[in-house]
Scaffold this motif. Structure first.
Motif, PDB file in Angstrom:
ATOM      1  N   LEU A  34      37.408  43.081  28.064  1.00  0.00           N
ATOM      2  CA  LEU A  34      36.180  43.028  28.711  1.00  0.00           C
ATOM      3  C   LEU A  34      36.013  41.795  29.694  1.00  0.00           C
ATOM      4  O   LEU A  34      35.708  41.913  30.838  1.00  0.00           O
ATOM      5  N   LEU A  35      36.324  40.716  29.220  1.00  0.00           N
ATOM      6  CA  LEU A  35      36.237  39.466  29.983  1.00  0.00           C
ATOM      7  C   LEU A  35      37.424  39.517  31.245  1.00  0.00           C
ATOM      8  O   LEU A  35      36.754  39.255  32.259  1.00  0.00           O
ATOM      9  N   LYS A  36      38.478  40.177  30.953  1.00  0.00           N
ATOM     10  CA  LYS A  36      39.331  40.206  32.185  1.00  0.00           C
ATOM     11  C   LYS A  36      38.835  41.093  33.205  1.00  0.00           C
ATOM     12  O   LYS A  36      39.089  40.802  34.247  1.00  0.00           O
ATOM     13  N   SER A  37      38.281  42.245  32.806  1.00  0.00           N
ATOM     14  CA  SER A  37      37.352  43.124  33.720  1.00  0.00           C
ATOM     15  C   SER A  37      36.466  42.414  34.595  1.00  0.00           C
ATOM     16  O   SER A  37      36.434  42.544  35.829  1.00  0.00           O
ATOM     17  N   ASP A  38      35.887  41.532  34.074  1.00  0.00           N
ATOM     18  CA  ASP A  38      34.803  40.411  34.490  1.00  0.00           C
ATOM     19  C   ASP A  38      35.387  39.598  35.438  1.00  0.00           C
ATOM     20  O   ASP A  38      34.812  39.348  36.706  1.00  0.00           O
ATOM     21  N   LEU A  39      36.408  39.039  35.142  1.00  0.00           N
ATOM     22  CA  LEU A  39      37.296  38.125  35.850  1.00  0.00           C
ATOM     23  C   LEU A  39      37.776  38.844  37.253  1.00  0.00           C
ATOM     24  O   LEU A  39      37.760  38.318  38.306  1.00  0.00           O
ATOM     25  N   LYS A  40      38.125  40.061  36.770  1.00  0.00           N
ATOM     26  CA  LYS A  40      38.832  40.706  38.232  1.00  0.00           C
ATOM     27  C   LYS A  40      37.802  40.931  39.248  1.00  0.00           C
ATOM     28  O   LYS A  40      37.977  40.743  40.438  1.00  0.00           O
ATOM     29  N   SER A  41      36.439  41.095  38.908  1.00  0.00           N
ATOM     30  CA  SER A  41      35.375  41.331  39.982  1.00  0.00           C
ATOM     31  C   SER A  41      35.057  40.120  40.476  1.00  0.00           C
ATOM     32  O   SER A  41      34.285  40.325  41.570  1.00  0.00           O
ATOM     33  N   LEU A  42      35.392  39.072  40.322  1.00  0.00           N
ATOM     34  CA  LEU A  42      35.506  37.947  40.895  1.00  0.00           C
ATOM     35  C   LEU A  42      36.153  37.669  42.164  1.00  0.00           C
ATOM     36  O   LEU A  42      36.029  36.715  42.993  1.00  0.00           O
ATOM     37  N   MET A  43      37.161  38.507  42.355  1.00  0.00           N
ATOM     38  CA  MET A  43      38.110  38.366  43.378  1.00  0.00           C
ATOM     39  C   MET A  43      37.477  38.830  44.857  1.00  0.00           C
ATOM     40  O   MET A  43      36.822  40.137  44.543  1.00  0.00           O
ATOM     41  N   PRO A  44      37.454  38.030  45.746  1.00  0.00           N
ATOM     42  CA  PRO A  44      36.766  38.521  47.226  1.00  0.00           C
ATOM     43  C   PRO A  44      37.846  39.651  47.841  1.00  0.00           C
ATOM     44  O   PRO A  44      38.923  39.499  47.739  1.00  0.00           O
TER      45      PRO A  44
ATOM     46  N   ILE B 130      42.763  32.386  37.276  1.00  0.00           N
ATOM     47  CA  ILE B 130      42.505  32.783  38.697  1.00  0.00           C
ATOM     48  C   ILE B 130      43.428  33.485  39.107  1.00  0.00           C
ATOM     49  O   ILE B 130      43.420  34.564  39.722  1.00  0.00           O
ATOM     50  N   LEU B 131      44.675  32.968  39.074  1.00  0.00           N
ATOM     51  CA  LEU B 131      45.912  33.623  39.794  1.00  0.00           C
ATOM     52  C   LEU B 131      46.272  34.951  38.856  1.00  0.00           C
ATOM     53  O   LEU B 131      46.656  35.838  39.469  1.00  0.00           O
ATOM     54  N   ARG B 132      46.301  34.990  37.457  1.00  0.00           N
ATOM     55  CA  ARG B 132      46.161  36.327  37.031  1.00  0.00           C
ATOM     56  C   ARG B 132      45.029  37.167  36.938  1.00  0.00           C
ATOM     57  O   ARG B 132      45.385  38.377  37.291  1.00  0.00           O
ATOM     58  N   ASP B 133      44.368  36.743  36.141  1.00  0.00           N
ATOM     59  CA  ASP B 133      43.162  37.338  35.999  1.00  0.00           C
ATOM     60  C   ASP B 133      42.225  37.747  36.992  1.00  0.00           C
ATOM     61  O   ASP B 133      41.518  38.978  37.199  1.00  0.00           O
ATOM     62  N   VAL B 134      42.121  37.092  38.217  1.00  0.00           N
ATOM     63  CA  VAL B 134      41.261  37.181  39.337  1.00  0.00           C
ATOM     64  C   VAL B 134      42.009  37.861  40.206  1.00  0.00           C
ATOM     65  O   VAL B 134      41.608  38.890  40.948  1.00  0.00           O
ATOM     66  N   GLN B 135      43.237  37.286  40.597  1.00  0.00           N
ATOM     67  CA  GLN B 135      44.011  37.808  41.757  1.00  0.00           C
ATOM     68  C   GLN B 135      44.853  38.677  41.404  1.00  0.00           C
ATOM     69  O   GLN B 135      45.581  39.541  42.152  1.00  0.00           O
ATOM     70  N   GLY B 136      45.367  38.855  40.118  1.00  0.00           N
ATOM     71  CA  GLY B 136      46.023  39.960  39.410  1.00  0.00           C
ATOM     72  C   GLY B 136      47.678  39.639  40.042  1.00  0.00           C
ATOM     73  O   GLY B 136      48.429  40.603  40.061  1.00  0.00           O
TER      74      GLY B 136
END
Lengths: 422, 193
Positions: A34-44, B130-136
């Protein structure tokens, strides 16, 4: 679905309905995903602004067209700081060795004039006077008064037989044919006044001291107290800052042992002591005999000079007389020198200041005492180092100020240029 | 002239990746202005070392590597990133499409807390997340960017996630469950109308 599968699908662009449903179910039970999916949404996901796109292009073109002002890499900055520290430390140590806060060691007084009023010179004068008084007299006559004068001269050497020196000499009327007997008599008379042995004693002593000034003064005083004189004195300072002194003293021979004892007990540690004794009696007797013979020959030639009948004989006699006189003078000088060497011993003194570390090692009182002394010495040395460092910085300030100002101005100019042309 | 040709060559080579680099900087720094500054600094550094660039290496990875270091340097100077104000753009309001007004408030609050927690992390851990979980980005590319083995990246990432989770456990009511679907969460912030 497990967490690895969830993570892999989370970053895929297109997912089916079924996959999305499975992922939803997984997040209900797994807070980590769930946290990973929240972090994903931070991507602009926006486009790069036009201004940003053109700005970096212009900056690159400008960089290519202008002189590159590079920042120094980290290793260069570290190296410059390390070099500065080395220079500062070396400067502080150098200032410490200059001993700017301590006065220079006092120079030993210059050696006074020699041989005035010494016993040996008095004796020599008497002997010379006795010899000269015989000039012009027919036959070599040793006048009783001349012998008595020589005998009366105070003899300083303790080993000399004073009784023999005071024995009255016989008055002898001499003729030319009795010259040999005269010599024999004169030998006896001379032997009566001269000491039985001529011993030349010299010494070399090496002292290591922690109180250099005190021991130097004490040594000089001891020389004077024993009736001696300093014939030379040299003081120097070596690279480590410790001082050395080399003195040469002439001590009356009978006071030599007392003088050495004074140095041993009152000054620092004696690291070397050499005392030599050379018996010069035979040499003295030989010189004495030769002098007497030369004197007789000279006197005889003087008599013959008065009796010369023609010019050629006169000239020949004069030549021989000159040669004989030179021989008498040379032998007299050698005997005088020997007398001086016997009467006064030469003492060479090497005084060396020891380093503080050496003095700590030599401190009595056990290991703890030496530890304490060593610590206090280190603290004192560190304090002196800091003082010297401050002194070096102050001394270096005028030299560093000019380049510092120039560098600061360059930095300001470059900064202004950068601000004007971002 | 030669330098001008070199500059044009560099621009031509780097232009296709400017958006990705910009978004990388944005995800690190959280504001457009900072991201633009970081992008410019990244391109300048890349150009200065262009002559030493080994052409066989991937350009995007090389640029990203420089961008990450630029962002870490800037982060050390500036503390605040990914604040709630960055989520609410100028003149814009968050419009949620999720069911119910309480869910959007809950999500906004979660994002704020998440941003703050991420901001408080150590730079190394934050970079990995940031590199893995945000940017994938793939693990191999992250390892190349950070000049570390893949195993080290994975273990570091696990520790970073655990640390972040621990911080967020204080708000267990917000992060224990979610009423928002995965699809909604996969939507970018700019599409949250």
């Amino acid at each position: 679905m497990n967490c690895d599968e969830f993570e892999e699908r989370l970053h895929q662009d297109s997912l089916s309905e079924k996959e999305l449903e499975e992922m939803d179910k997984h997040t209900v039970v797994c807070s980590s995903c769930l946290l990973k999916s929240d972090l994903k949404s931070l991507m602009p996901h926006e486009d790069i602004p036009e201004s940003a796109a053109s700005a970096w292009r212009q900056a690159v073109l400008k960089e290519a067209g202008s002189k590159k002002v590079r920042k120094y890499p980290a290793w260069a900055r570290v190296a410059s700081i390390a070099a500065s520290l080395v220079i500062l430390t070396a400067g502080a140590l150098r200032v410490g060795r200059l001993n700017l806060s301590t006065p220079a060691a006092e120079q030993a007084p210059s050696a006074p004039a020699n041989d005035d009023g010494t016993v040996a010179s008095i004796v020599a004068k008497k002997l010379n006077g006795a010899a000269q008084r015989n000039n012009g007299t027919a036959g070599a006559v040793y006048e009783e008064d001349a012998l008595e004068e020589a005998a009366e001269a105070p003899m300083m050497a303790a080993s000399y037989d004073m009784g023999a020196a005071n024995a009255p000499a016989e008055e002898v009327e001499m003729e030319f044919d009795d010259a040999e007997e005269l010599v024999t008599v004169s030998d006896a008379a001379t032997a009566a006044e001269e000491p039985s042995e001529h011993i030349v004693r010299n010494a070399y002593i090496e002292i290591v001291t922690s109180d250099f000034d005190h021991d130097l003064l004490l040594t000089q005083t001891a020389v004077t107290d024993q009736g001696g004189q300093l014939s030379s004195s040299n003081t120097s300072q070596n690279r480590s800052g410790t001082r050395n002194a080399y003195l040469t003293a002439r001590i009356p021979a009978e006071h030599l042992d007392r003088f050495l004892e004074t140095l041993e007990t009152a000054t620092g540690r004696i690291t070397q002591k050499d005392v030599s004794a050379e018996n010069m009696t035979e040499q003295y007797k030989d010189l004495r005999g030769r002098l007497d013979n030369a004197t007789v020959q000279r006197d005889r030639l003087r008599e013959l000079l008065d009796q010369a009948e023609n010019v050629s004989d006169l000239m020949q006699i004069e030549r021989n007389l000159t040669e004989a006189q030179s021989t008498v003078e040379a032998l007299t000088g050698q005997i005088n020198h020997l007398d001086q060497s016997v009467s006064f011993s030469t003492v060479s003194i090497s005084l060396n200041e020891e380093t503080p570390a050496q003095s700590v090692r030599q401190t009595d009182g056990g290991f703890l005492n030496r530890l304490k002394n060593g610590m206090s010495l280190s603290l004192r040395a560190f304090g002196e180092f800091l003082q010297n460092l401050c002194l070096f910085l102050v001394m270096a300030l005028p030299w560093a100020a000019v380049p510092a100002v120039i560098l600061f101005m360059i930095h300001l100019i470059l900064k202004t240029r950068k601000e004007k042309n971002p | 002239m030669q330098k001008g040709n070199e500059a044009n060559e560099f621009i031509e080579m780097a232009a296709p990746f400017e958006k990705n680099i910009y978004l990388t900087c944005y995800s690190f720094l959280g504001s457009r202005q900072d991201a633009e500054d970081a992008l410019q600094e990244t391109m300048l550094r890349a150009f200065r070392s262009f002559s030493r660039f080994r052409r066989e290496a991937q350009i995007q990875t090389w640029l990203r590597k420089i961008a990450v270091h630029v962002c870490i340097d800037m982060t050390r100077k500036r503390k605040n990133i990914l604040s709630i104000e960055d989520i609410q753009e100028d003149g814009e309001e968050l419009k949620d499409s999720s069911p119910g007004p309480y869910d959007s408030l809950e999500r906004t609050e979660r994002m704020r807390i998440l941003s703050e927690a991420l901001d408080e992390m150590r730079p190394e851990a934050r970079t990995l997340i940031i590199l893995r979980d945000v940017q994938g980005l793939p693990y191999e590319e992250i390892a190349d960017i950070l000049s570390q083995p893949v195993g080290t990246v994975k273990s570091g990432l696990n520790r970073a996630r655990s640390a972040l989770q621990k911080r967020l456990n204080q708000h267990a009511d917000l992060f224990a469950r979610s009423t928002v679907s995965t699809e909604e969460r996969r939507k970018p912030r700019s599409e949250l109308r």
